[in-house]
Design a protein around this motif. Structure first.
Motif, PDB file in Angstrom:
ATOM      1  N   GLY A   1       1.580  -2.441   4.898  1.00 11.06           N
ATOM      2  CA  GLY A   1       1.848  -1.035   5.173  1.00 11.06           C
ATOM      3  C   GLY A   1       2.018  -0.225   3.905  1.00 11.06           C
ATOM      4  O   GLY A   1       2.085  -0.764   2.790  1.00 11.06           O
ATOM      5  N   VAL A   2       2.103   1.073   4.068  1.00 15.89           N
ATOM      6  CA  VAL A   2       2.170   1.976   2.918  1.00 15.89           C
ATOM      7  C   VAL A   2       3.437   1.765   2.095  1.00 15.89           C
ATOM      8  O   VAL A   2       3.407   1.905   0.870  1.00 15.89           O
ATOM      9  N   TRP A   3       4.544   1.455   2.742  1.00 15.48           N
ATOM     10  CA  TRP A   3       5.783   1.250   1.989  1.00 15.48           C
ATOM     11  C   TRP A   3       5.653   0.047   1.062  1.00 15.48           C
ATOM     12  O   TRP A   3       6.051   0.100  -0.099  1.00 15.48           O
ATOM     13  N   ARG A   4       5.077  -1.038   1.549  1.00 17.05           N
ATOM     14  CA  ARG A   4       4.911  -2.233   0.715  1.00 17.05           C
ATOM     15  C   ARG A   4       3.888  -1.999  -0.395  1.00 17.05           C
ATOM     16  O   ARG A   4       4.041  -2.498  -1.499  1.00 17.05           O
ATOM     17  N   LEU A   5       2.868  -1.228  -0.117  1.00 20.10           N
ATOM     18  CA  LEU A   5       1.848  -0.949  -1.125  1.00 20.10           C
ATOM     19  C   LEU A   5       2.301   0.069  -2.166  1.00 20.10           C
ATOM     20  O   LEU A   5       1.661   0.227  -3.195  1.00 20.10           O
ATOM     21  N   SER A   6       3.398   0.755  -1.914  1.00 23.88           N
ATOM     22  CA  SER A   6       3.834   1.803  -2.830  1.00 23.88           C
ATOM     23  C   SER A   6       4.120   1.282  -4.239  1.00 23.88           C
ATOM     24  O   SER A   6       3.993   2.025  -5.202  1.00 23.88           O
ATOM     25  N   GLY A   7       4.476   0.019  -4.365  1.00 30.34           N
ATOM     26  CA  GLY A   7       4.735  -0.562  -5.680  1.00 30.34           C
ATOM     27  C   GLY A   7       3.578  -1.385  -6.214  1.00 30.34           C
ATOM     28  O   GLY A   7       3.731  -2.089  -7.207  1.00 30.34           O
ATOM     29  N   SER A   8       2.419  -1.283  -5.598  1.00 30.56           N
ATOM     30  CA  SER A   8       1.272  -2.088  -6.004  1.00 30.56           C
ATOM     31  C   SER A   8       0.711  -1.615  -7.347  1.00 30.56           C
ATOM     32  O   SER A   8       0.884  -0.454  -7.731  1.00 30.56           O
ATOM     33  N   PRO A   9       0.034  -2.504  -8.066  1.00 31.15           N
ATOM     34  CA  PRO A   9      -0.549  -2.113  -9.350  1.00 31.15           C
ATOM     35  C   PRO A   9      -1.502  -0.913  -9.245  1.00 31.15           C
ATOM     36  O   PRO A   9      -1.511  -0.051 -10.122  1.00 31.15           O
ATOM     37  N   ALA A  10      -2.272  -0.845  -8.180  1.00 36.06           N
ATOM     38  CA  ALA A  10      -3.221   0.268  -8.031  1.00 36.06           C
ATOM     39  C   ALA A  10      -2.498   1.601  -7.924  1.00 36.06           C
ATOM     40  O   ALA A  10      -2.893   2.585  -8.563  1.00 36.06           O
ATOM     41  N   LEU A  11      -1.450   1.651  -7.130  1.00 35.96           N
ATOM     42  CA  LEU A  11      -0.743   2.917  -6.942  1.00 35.96           C
ATOM     43  C   LEU A  11       0.130   3.285  -8.129  1.00 35.96           C
ATOM     44  O   LEU A  11       0.283   4.467  -8.436  1.00 35.96           O
ATOM     45  N   THR A  12       0.693   2.293  -8.815  1.00 31.95           N
ATOM     46  CA  THR A  12       1.477   2.632  -9.998  1.00 31.95           C
ATOM     47  C   THR A  12       0.580   3.132 -11.121  1.00 31.95           C
ATOM     48  O   THR A  12       1.018   3.925 -11.941  1.00 31.95           O
ATOM     49  N   LYS A  13      -0.674   2.700 -11.130  1.00 36.70           N
ATOM     50  CA  LYS A  13      -1.625   3.227 -12.122  1.00 36.70           C
ATOM     51  C   LYS A  13      -2.128   4.605 -11.710  1.00 36.70           C
ATOM     52  O   LYS A  13      -2.207   5.517 -12.535  1.00 36.70           O
ATOM     53  N   ALA A  14      -2.455   4.778 -10.450  1.00 34.63           N
ATOM     54  CA  ALA A  14      -3.018   6.045  -9.975  1.00 34.63           C
ATOM     55  C   ALA A  14      -1.971   7.152  -9.911  1.00 34.63           C
ATOM     56  O   ALA A  14      -2.286   8.314 -10.156  1.00 34.63           O
ATOM     57  N   LEU A  15      -0.741   6.799  -9.565  1.00 31.83           N
ATOM     58  CA  LEU A  15       0.316   7.797  -9.379  1.00 31.83           C
ATOM     59  C   LEU A  15       1.557   7.431 -10.198  1.00 31.83           C
ATOM     60  O   LEU A  15       2.599   7.081  -9.643  1.00 31.83           O
ATOM     61  N   PRO A  16       1.475   7.553 -11.524  1.00 31.24           N
ATOM     62  CA  PRO A  16       2.646   7.233 -12.345  1.00 31.24           C
ATOM     63  C   PRO A  16       3.741   8.286 -12.153  1.00 31.24           C
ATOM     64  O   PRO A  16       3.517   9.342 -11.555  1.00 31.24           O
TER      65      PRO A  16
END
Length: 51
Positions: A21-36
């Motif tokens: 789900g989105v909550w678990r993916l919020s800390g993923s490498p892709a999102l931390t790179k795309a949305l610092p």
């Protein structure tokens, strides 16, 4: 959208097809790179965590 924000193709694909789900993916490498954190600071949003 991840590709437009600078995430490489393989990582964007693996994130997009994830069953998590989105909550678990919020800390993923892709999102931390795309949305610092600076992305959200530039939007004028307050920080929730203490420095």
């Amino acid at each position: 959208m991840l590709r437009k924000l600078g995430v490489d193709r393989f990582l964007a694909w693996n994130t997009a097809k994830s069953a998590h789900g989105v909550w678990r993916l919020s800390g993923s490498p892709a999102l931390t790179k795309a949305l610092p954190n600076r992305y959200f600071r530039n939007l004028g949003l307050p920080e929730l965590a203490a420095r």
